[in-house]
Scaffold this active site. Structure first.
Site, mmCIF file in Angstrom:
data_model
loop_
_atom_site.group_PDB
_atom_site.id
_atom_site.type_symbol
_atom_site.label_atom_id
_atom_site.label_comp_id
_atom_site.label_asym_id
_atom_site.label_seq_id
_atom_site.Cartn_x
_atom_site.Cartn_y
_atom_site.Cartn_z
ATOM 1 N N CYS A 96 1.518 -5.193 16.585
ATOM 2 C CA CYS A 96 0.764 -4.267 17.432
ATOM 3 C C CYS A 96 -0.728 -4.620 17.362
ATOM 4 O O CYS A 96 -1.254 -4.900 16.284
ATOM 5 C CB CYS A 96 0.996 -2.831 16.983
ATOM 6 S SG CYS A 96 2.743 -2.336 17.058
ATOM 7 N N CYS B 32 3.067 8.514 1.786
ATOM 8 C CA CYS B 32 3.398 7.552 2.842
ATOM 9 C C CYS B 32 3.756 6.232 2.171
ATOM 10 O O CYS B 32 2.914 5.638 1.485
ATOM 11 C CB CYS B 32 2.214 7.374 3.791
ATOM 12 S SG CYS B 32 2.522 6.187 5.121
ATOM 13 N N CYS C 100 -3.287 1.610 7.944
ATOM 14 C CA CYS C 100 -2.185 0.862 7.351
ATOM 15 C C CYS C 100 -2.520 -0.622 7.301
ATOM 16 O O CYS C 100 -2.886 -1.222 8.302
ATOM 17 C CB CYS C 100 -0.903 1.053 8.167
ATOM 18 S SG CYS C 100 -0.084 2.617 7.867
ATOM 19 N N GLU D 83 0.829 -1.205 0.000
ATOM 20 C CA GLU D 83 0.000 0.000 0.000
ATOM 21 C C GLU D 83 0.863 1.255 0.000
ATOM 22 O O GLU D 83 1.927 1.293 0.623
ATOM 23 C CB GLU D 83 -0.884 0.045 1.244
ATOM 24 C CG GLU D 83 -1.906 -1.065 1.318
ATOM 25 C CD GLU D 83 -2.705 -1.011 2.612
ATOM 26 O OE1 GLU D 83 -3.581 -1.865 2.785
ATOM 27 O OE2 GLU D 83 -2.445 -0.130 3.459
ATOM 28 N N CYS E 171 4.132 -7.359 8.347
ATOM 29 C CA CYS E 171 4.893 -6.854 9.488
ATOM 30 C C CYS E 171 4.875 -7.918 10.590
ATOM 31 O O CYS E 171 3.886 -8.621 10.764
ATOM 32 C CB CYS E 171 4.255 -5.564 10.010
ATOM 33 S SG CYS E 171 5.144 -4.782 11.370
ATOM 34 N N CYS F 73 -3.114 -2.622 14.786
ATOM 35 C CA CYS F 73 -2.641 -2.341 13.431
ATOM 36 C C CYS F 73 -2.960 -3.479 12.477
ATOM 37 O O CYS F 73 -2.647 -4.646 12.754
ATOM 38 C CB CYS F 73 -1.132 -2.084 13.455
ATOM 39 S SG CYS F 73 -0.455 -1.638 11.837
#
Length: 345
Positions: A116, A105, A333, A92, A112, A119
């Site tokens: 978290c 961005c 995100c 993205e 990832c 997220c």
């Protein structure tokens, strides 16, 4: 043979490449100009580069073309792109219209592993790091799509940039180079969840680039609950690294704080945050959370967001509430990527 992204080489590396292959050094500057000033999309467009050299380059490098899977445009002008890479993975990239111009961005990893709790990037885990050229190509592809120059970059997309530090450094050097995209170092911001050793490296390597730390809690128990990385790097170590960064760079640091209803948005949390950053040259960026259905976390009310801000102001902390952008699209995100993956099942 797997080819490298053509955007992954710095100018000195291009100079080494052409000289090693029997070409004069100035050819590197020509190639760089075609890539970053004229921003051509194929080898044949490099008119003053000899065919023998173009053939050699084409055997080693790919132009890193992305397929646009989804392109969403919000009512405020924010644009979100879901790109498919050559290996089939998706990333993205988000373009934002600011008062000072266009800001992008970018993503540094496919997925990832930081994990978290709030997220969407971590849904599905980490697949791989991006090449430096795959990060650069996001800027070039979006600039082509909108037909405008992009002058500000935030490295806050999918992934933990400091886990891909070598590619991140190459990326910064490429976009900052005056013969590259010529984006000023002070117009580049990198965000980390708090990989302490890399904060020290960043202070050494990128003194003019802005640093933001995703904090989201001001006590270790809560931060560990919502950010697993706090087990490895607790707040005491992060704040020690922050003080080193400030000493080395003499630059203000930003702490990002996503507000989640009844999780980290209570009055006591605001006072804890004020105590944590007391005496530090910093700015607190309060971020109303973009809801992600898969995670089951709710955003704070507007009333509580403003109360949290007022407490920090009363405690003489420099604070703003980030302007919400892309509210009517998949703005969080990893959210667009997760939606696409769900649709393919």
């Amino acid at each position: 043979m797997n080819k490298r992204s053509i955007y992954s080489l710095t100018l000195p590396e291009w100079e080494d490449f052409v000289v090693t292959n029997g070409q004069p050094k100035f050819r590197a500057a020509q190639i760089f100009d075609w890539l970053y000033v004229k921003q051509v999309s194929g080898f044949d467009e490099m008119k003053n580069v000899p065919n023998t050299l173009k053939e050699l380059i084409a055997n080693v490098f790919d132009f890193t073309t992305f397929k646009t899977v989804t392109h969403q445009v919000a009512t405020d002008g924010t644009q979100k792109f879901l790109f498919r890479l050559a290996d089939g993975n998706t990333i993205e990239t988000v373009l934002m219209k600011q008062s000072y111009g266009l800001s992008i961005c970018v993503t540094t990893q496919i997925g990832c592993r930081i994990g978290c709790s709030f997220c969407a990037s971590a849904i599905g885990g980490l697949v791989r790091n991006l090449e430096a050229g795959e990060i650069v190509a996001q800027i070039i592809h979006v600039a082509r799509a909108v037909g405008e120059r992009i002058g500000h970059v935030v490295v806050m997309g999918i992934g933990e940039p400091f886990e891909n530090y070598e590619a991140l450094t190459t990326f910064i050097n490429l976009i900052n180079h005056d013969k590259g995209l010529n984006i000023g170092a002070r117009h580049i911001t990198v965000s980390t969840s708090g990989l302490v050793p890399k904060i020290y490296d960043f202070a050494r390597d990128h003194k003019q680039v802005s640093l933001a730390i995703s904090l989201h809690a001001a006590n270790d128990n809560l931060r560990t609950k919502i950010m697993q990385i706090n087990r490895a790097y607790p707040l005491s170590e992060i704040m020690k690294a922050v003080k080193h960064y400030l000493k080395e760079t003499n630059r203000r640091i930003t702490f990002e704080y996503i507000l989640m209803r009844d999780v980290n948005d209570l009055d006591e949390h605001a006072y804890q945050l004020a105590r944590l950053v007391k005496g530090i040259n910093c700015h607190i960026n309060l971020i109303p959370m973009n809801p992600v259905a898969e995670l089951g976390v709710e955003r704070s009310s507007k009333k509580q967001v403003m109360k949290f801000k007022e407490i920090l102001e009363q405690e003489r902390v420099n604070v703003t509430v980030r302007r919400e952008m892309g509210a009517n699209i998949d703005a969080a995100c990893g959210q667009l990527r997760a939606s696409e993956s769900k649709g393919m099942k």
